[in-house]
Design a protein around this motif. Structure first.
Motif, PDB file in Angstrom:
ATOM      1  N   GLY A 185      25.692  81.549  54.149  1.00  0.00           N
ATOM      2  CA  GLY A 185      26.667  80.459  54.177  1.00  0.00           C
ATOM      3  C   GLY A 185      27.323  80.237  55.519  1.00  0.00           C
ATOM      4  N   ASN A 186      26.834  80.868  56.576  1.00  0.00           N
ATOM      5  CA  ASN A 186      27.427  80.736  57.918  1.00  0.00           C
ATOM      6  C   ASN A 186      26.653  79.678  58.714  1.00  0.00           C
ATOM      7  OD1 ASN A 186      29.314  82.844  57.403  1.00  0.00           O
ATOM      8  ND2 ASN A 186      27.692  84.347  57.789  1.00  0.00           N
ATOM      9  N   VAL A 187      26.931  78.432  58.403  1.00  0.00           N
ATOM     10  CA  VAL A 187      26.141  77.329  58.949  1.00  0.00           C
ATOM     11  C   VAL A 187      26.316  77.204  60.457  1.00  0.00           C
ATOM     12  CG1 VAL A 187      25.736  74.839  58.849  1.00  0.00           C
ATOM     13  CG2 VAL A 187      26.224  76.099  56.752  1.00  0.00           C
ATOM     14  N   LEU A 188      27.535  77.375  60.963  1.00  0.00           N
ATOM     15  CA  LEU A 188      27.765  77.250  62.402  1.00  0.00           C
ATOM     16  C   LEU A 188      26.947  78.277  63.178  1.00  0.00           C
ATOM     17  CD1 LEU A 188      31.631  76.676  62.509  1.00  0.00           C
ATOM     18  CD2 LEU A 188      29.826  74.978  62.826  1.00  0.00           C
ATOM     19  N   THR A 189      26.925  79.507  62.691  1.00  0.00           N
ATOM     20  CA  THR A 189      26.127  80.558  63.342  1.00  0.00           C
ATOM     21  C   THR A 189      24.645  80.252  63.245  1.00  0.00           C
ATOM     22  OG1 THR A 189      27.821  82.226  62.908  1.00  0.00           O
ATOM     23  CG2 THR A 189      25.579  83.015  63.310  1.00  0.00           C
ATOM     24  N   ALA A 190      24.234  79.724  62.097  1.00  0.00           N
ATOM     25  CA  ALA A 190      22.823  79.366  61.935  1.00  0.00           C
ATOM     26  C   ALA A 190      22.410  78.327  62.962  1.00  0.00           C
ATOM     27  CB  ALA A 190      22.584  78.842  60.513  1.00  0.00           C
ATOM     28  N   ARG A 191      23.218  77.292  63.117  1.00  0.00           N
ATOM     29  CA  ARG A 191      22.870  76.236  64.074  1.00  0.00           C
ATOM     30  C   ARG A 191      22.792  76.773  65.498  1.00  0.00           C
ATOM     31  NH1 ARG A 191      26.745  72.320  61.373  1.00  0.00           N
ATOM     32  NH2 ARG A 191      28.048  72.605  63.228  1.00  0.00           N
ATOM     33  N   SER A 192      23.722  77.639  65.875  1.00  0.00           N
ATOM     34  CA  SER A 192      23.716  78.197  67.230  1.00  0.00           C
ATOM     35  C   SER A 192      22.444  78.991  67.493  1.00  0.00           C
ATOM     36  CB  SER A 192      24.944  79.097  67.434  1.00  0.00           C
ATOM     37  OG  SER A 192      26.138  78.354  67.366  1.00  0.00           O
ATOM     38  N   ASN A 193      22.018  79.775  66.520  1.00  0.00           N
ATOM     39  CA  ASN A 193      20.813  80.576  66.696  1.00  0.00           C
ATOM     40  C   ASN A 193      19.565  79.713  66.741  1.00  0.00           C
ATOM     41  OD1 ASN A 193      21.119  83.783  66.523  1.00  0.00           O
ATOM     42  ND2 ASN A 193      22.779  82.852  65.349  1.00  0.00           N
ATOM     43  N   TRP A 194      19.505  78.665  65.929  1.00  0.00           N
ATOM     44  CA  TRP A 194      18.340  77.782  65.971  1.00  0.00           C
ATOM     45  C   TRP A 194      18.224  77.092  67.330  1.00  0.00           C
ATOM     46  CZ3 TRP A 194      20.230  75.743  60.661  1.00  0.00           C
ATOM     47  CH2 TRP A 194      19.720  76.559  59.641  1.00  0.00           C
ATOM     48  N   LEU A 195      19.359  76.690  67.909  1.00  0.00           N
ATOM     49  CA  LEU A 195      19.304  76.050  69.225  1.00  0.00           C
ATOM     50  C   LEU A 195      18.795  77.012  70.288  1.00  0.00           C
ATOM     51  CD1 LEU A 195      22.543  73.846  69.402  1.00  0.00           C
ATOM     52  CD2 LEU A 195      20.180  73.095  69.061  1.00  0.00           C
ATOM     53  N   ARG A 196      19.247  78.264  70.252  1.00  0.00           N
ATOM     54  CA  ARG A 196      18.749  79.239  71.225  1.00  0.00           C
ATOM     55  C   ARG A 196      17.264  79.502  71.010  1.00  0.00           C
ATOM     56  NH1 ARG A 196      23.790  81.651  70.106  1.00  0.00           N
ATOM     57  NH2 ARG A 196      22.860  83.283  68.801  1.00  0.00           N
ATOM     58  N   ALA A 197      16.851  79.552  69.753  1.00  0.00           N
ATOM     59  CA  ALA A 197      15.425  79.747  69.470  1.00  0.00           C
ATOM     60  C   ALA A 197      14.610  78.617  70.069  1.00  0.00           C
ATOM     61  CB  ALA A 197      15.201  79.821  67.959  1.00  0.00           C
ATOM     62  N   ILE A 198      15.099  77.379  69.977  1.00  0.00           N
ATOM     63  CA  ILE A 198      14.397  76.234  70.564  1.00  0.00           C
ATOM     64  C   ILE A 198      14.225  76.433  72.062  1.00  0.00           C
ATOM     65  CG2 ILE A 198      14.669  73.790  71.160  1.00  0.00           C
ATOM     66  CD1 ILE A 198      15.949  73.417  68.363  1.00  0.00           C
ATOM     67  N   GLY A 199      15.292  76.871  72.726  1.00  0.00           N
ATOM     68  CA  GLY A 199      15.207  77.100  74.167  1.00  0.00           C
ATOM     69  C   GLY A 199      14.167  78.147  74.531  1.00  0.00           C
ATOM     70  N   TYR A 200      14.108  79.240  73.773  1.00  0.00           N
ATOM     71  CA  TYR A 200      13.145  80.304  74.070  1.00  0.00           C
ATOM     72  C   TYR A 200      11.723  79.893  73.711  1.00  0.00           C
ATOM     73  CZ  TYR A 200      17.450  83.060  74.316  1.00  0.00           C
ATOM     74  OH  TYR A 200      18.701  83.525  74.630  1.00  0.00           O
ATOM     75  N   TYR A 201      11.549  79.178  72.587  1.00  0.00           N
ATOM     76  CA  TYR A 201      10.206  78.696  72.246  1.00  0.00           C
ATOM     77  C   TYR A 201       9.691  77.757  73.338  1.00  0.00           C
ATOM     78  CZ  TYR A 201      10.257  80.500  67.431  1.00  0.00           C
ATOM     79  OH  TYR A 201      10.259  81.308  66.321  1.00  0.00           O
ATOM     80  N   GLN A 202      10.560  76.908  73.852  1.00  0.00           N
ATOM     81  CA  GLN A 202      10.145  75.986  74.908  1.00  0.00           C
ATOM     82  C   GLN A 202       9.678  76.748  76.141  1.00  0.00           C
ATOM     83  OE1 GLN A 202      13.120  73.143  76.066  1.00  0.00           O
ATOM     84  NE2 GLN A 202      11.853  72.240  77.660  1.00  0.00           N
ATOM     85  N   THR A 203      10.380  77.799  76.483  1.00  0.00           N
ATOM     86  CA  THR A 203       9.977  78.613  77.627  1.00  0.00           C
ATOM     87  C   THR A 203       8.679  79.363  77.345  1.00  0.00           C
ATOM     88  OG1 THR A 203      12.266  78.862  78.352  1.00  0.00           O
ATOM     89  CG2 THR A 203      10.703  80.499  79.144  1.00  0.00           C
ATOM     90  N   ALA A 204       8.502  79.829  76.126  1.00  0.00           N
ATOM     91  CA  ALA A 204       7.272  80.539  75.764  1.00  0.00           C
ATOM     92  C   ALA A 204       6.056  79.638  75.898  1.00  0.00           C
ATOM     93  CB  ALA A 204       7.375  81.074  74.338  1.00  0.00           C
ATOM     94  N   VAL A 205       6.187  78.391  75.484  1.00  0.00           N
ATOM     95  CA  VAL A 205       5.053  77.471  75.480  1.00  0.00           C
ATOM     96  C   VAL A 205       4.744  76.922  76.871  1.00  0.00           C
ATOM     97  CG1 VAL A 205       6.163  75.200  75.139  1.00  0.00           C
ATOM     98  CG2 VAL A 205       4.066  75.764  73.901  1.00  0.00           C
TER      99      VAL A 205
END
Length: 345
Positions: A57-77
Motif C-alpha cells: 500500500g506504499n504507492v509513493l515509494t512504489a512510484r519512486s522505485n519504478w522511476l529509478r528502475a526506468i533510469g537503470y534499464y535505460q542505461t543497461a540497454v
C-alpha cells in the motif's frame, strides 16, 4: 557520458547516486556483458522493490522505485543493438515499470498508440496535470532518434505538471520492443511523425488545441523543426529551430566554393511560424559562437526566435544538458508556460 547522464538524473528521481556508484564499482570492463548485467541488476532490484511497496500500500515509494528502475534499464540497454534479444527483454521490463508508474500516478496516466501511416504505430504516454479541469495546455516531448520516451517520466513530467500542463511523451520506437527502429529512422520523411502526434492530441477532449507546444529533446537533429515548419497548429516550440539544417547547408555551400556569398535560409527556417526557443550548451556539439551565427540568420524577417546558451560555469552546458537537466528544464518549461498563456483563446 552515459554514466554522467544517469548521475544527473538523480536530482529528478531517475536514479540514486549511491546505487549508481555501487553498480559502477561492479562493472568489469574486460567483460563486454558486464555493463548491461550490473545496470539491469540494479534496475531489477528497484522494480521488485517498487512492486513490493505497492503490495504493502506504499504507492509513493512504489512510484519512486519504478522511476529509478526506468533510469537503470535505460542505461543497461545503452550498449545493445536493437535487434538483440537481451535488448528487447530489458525494454519490456522498462516499459512495464513505466506502465505501473502511470497506472498509479495521481491522476493516472495512459499508454496510448498513435497511427503513423507507412510505419508501425508509435507508442506514447499521456500524463494529465493535477488539479486542472476542462481543456488544458499540453506539451509534446518528442525524443530525438535513439532516445527513449521513458526518460521523460522523471526528466520532464514534474516540470509540466507543476505548471498545469499535460505532457505527451513520445519517441520513434514502435509499440513492440523488437520493432525495426533502424529502418524507421532512415526514412526520408521522418518529420511526418510530428503531424500525426499532433493529430492524436487534438482529438482528445481534455486538451486545448490553441495551447499545444512541442519540445524536441536532445537537439541533435532538426526533424522536429522540419515537422513544425509546415504545421501552424503549434503555439510554441523548443527545438534546434533548423540549426542543424542551416549548419549542413552552410558547410555544403562553402565546400562548393560559394563562401563569398550568403546562402539563403532553408525552407525549414523560412516556414516556422510559431515562437521558437533554441536551448544550447556552451560545451555542446556545435560551438556557441557558431550557434549564435546561425541564430542571427533565423531571426531575419523578424521571426520570434529565442536563443538560450547555458554557460559552463552555470552547468547544463553539455549536449542535451546532460550535466544538469533540471536547470535547463526549469528555464524551458517557464518559457513554454509563458508562451502558452499568451496564446490562450
Amino acid at each position: 557520458m552515459e554514466f554522467l547522464r544517469l548521475l544527473a538524473a538523480a536530482q529528478e528521481g531517475g536514479s540514486a547516486v549511491a546505487e549508481c556508484l555501487m553498480a559502477a564499482s561492479r562493472i568489469d570492463f574486460d567483460d563486454d556483458e558486464s555493463w548491461c548485467l550490473e545496470w539491469k541488476r540494479m534496475a531489477d532490484l528497484n522494480a521488485a522493490r517498487g512492486d513490493a511497496a505497492l503490495r504493502e500500500g506504499n504507492v509513493l515509494t512504489a512510484r519512486s522505485n519504478w522511476l529509478r528502475a526506468i533510469g537503470y534499464y535505460q542505461t543497461a540497454v545503452f550498449v545493445f543493438d536493437a535487434a538483440d534479444d537481451e535488448h528487447q527483454a530489458v525494454v519490456r521490463s522498462m516499459r512495464r515499470c513505466a506502465a505501473s508508474f502511470l497506472a498509479h500516478r495521481d491522476p493516472a496516466g495512459e499508454v496510448v498508440s498513435i497511427a503513423w501511416p507507412g510505419a508501425y504505430p508509435l507508442q506514447a504516454y499521456f500524463l494529465p496535470p493535477r488539479g486542472v479541469t476542462g481543456r488544458t495546455a499540453a506539451v509534446i516531448c518528442f525524443a530525438e532518434p535513439g532516445q527513449r520516451k521513458e526518460e521523460f517520466l522523471y526528466k520532464m513530467a514534474r516540470h509540466a505538471d507543476e505548471r498545469g500542463m499535460a505532457l505527451l511523451a513520445v519517441d520513434l520506437h514502435g509499440a513492440e520492443a523488437g520493432d525495426a527502429f533502424d529502418d524507421i529512422v532512415g526514412r526520408s520523411d521522418l518529420e511526418t511523425a510530428v503531424g500525426h502526434v499532433m493529430d492524436y492530441l487534438l482529438q482528445r477532449d481534455d486538451v486545448d488545441e490553441s495551447r499545444v507546444a512541442i519540445l524536441g529533446d536532445g537537439g541533435s537533429s532538426s526533424f522536429v523543426a522540419r515537422g513544425i515548419a509546415f504545421d501552424d497548429r503549434f503555439a510554441a516550440a523548443v527545438c534546434d529551430g533548423g540549426i542543424w539544417d542551416l549548419h549542413e547547408r552552410l558547410f555544403l555551400h562553402d565546400r562548393l566554393g560559394h563562401s563569398d556569398t550568403a546562402p539563403p535560409l532553408s525552407r525549414v527556417a523560412r516556414n516556422i511560424r510559431c515562437p521558437v526557443l533554441i536551448p544550447a550548451g556552451e560545451r555542446g556539439w556545435l560551438e556557441a559562437e557558431r550557434v549564435r551565427e546561425l541564430y542571427e540568420g533565423l531571426r531575419s524577417g523578424h521571426r520570434d526566435v529565442t536563443l538560450k546558451i547555458f554557460k559552463s560555469e552555470d552547468t547544463a552546458a553539455m549536449q542535451g544538458h546532460a550535466d544538469n537537466p533540471t536547470l535547463a528544464n526549469e528555464y524551458i518549461f517557464d518559457w513554454i508556460a509563458a508562451r502558452l498563456r499568451g496564446s490562450a483563446t
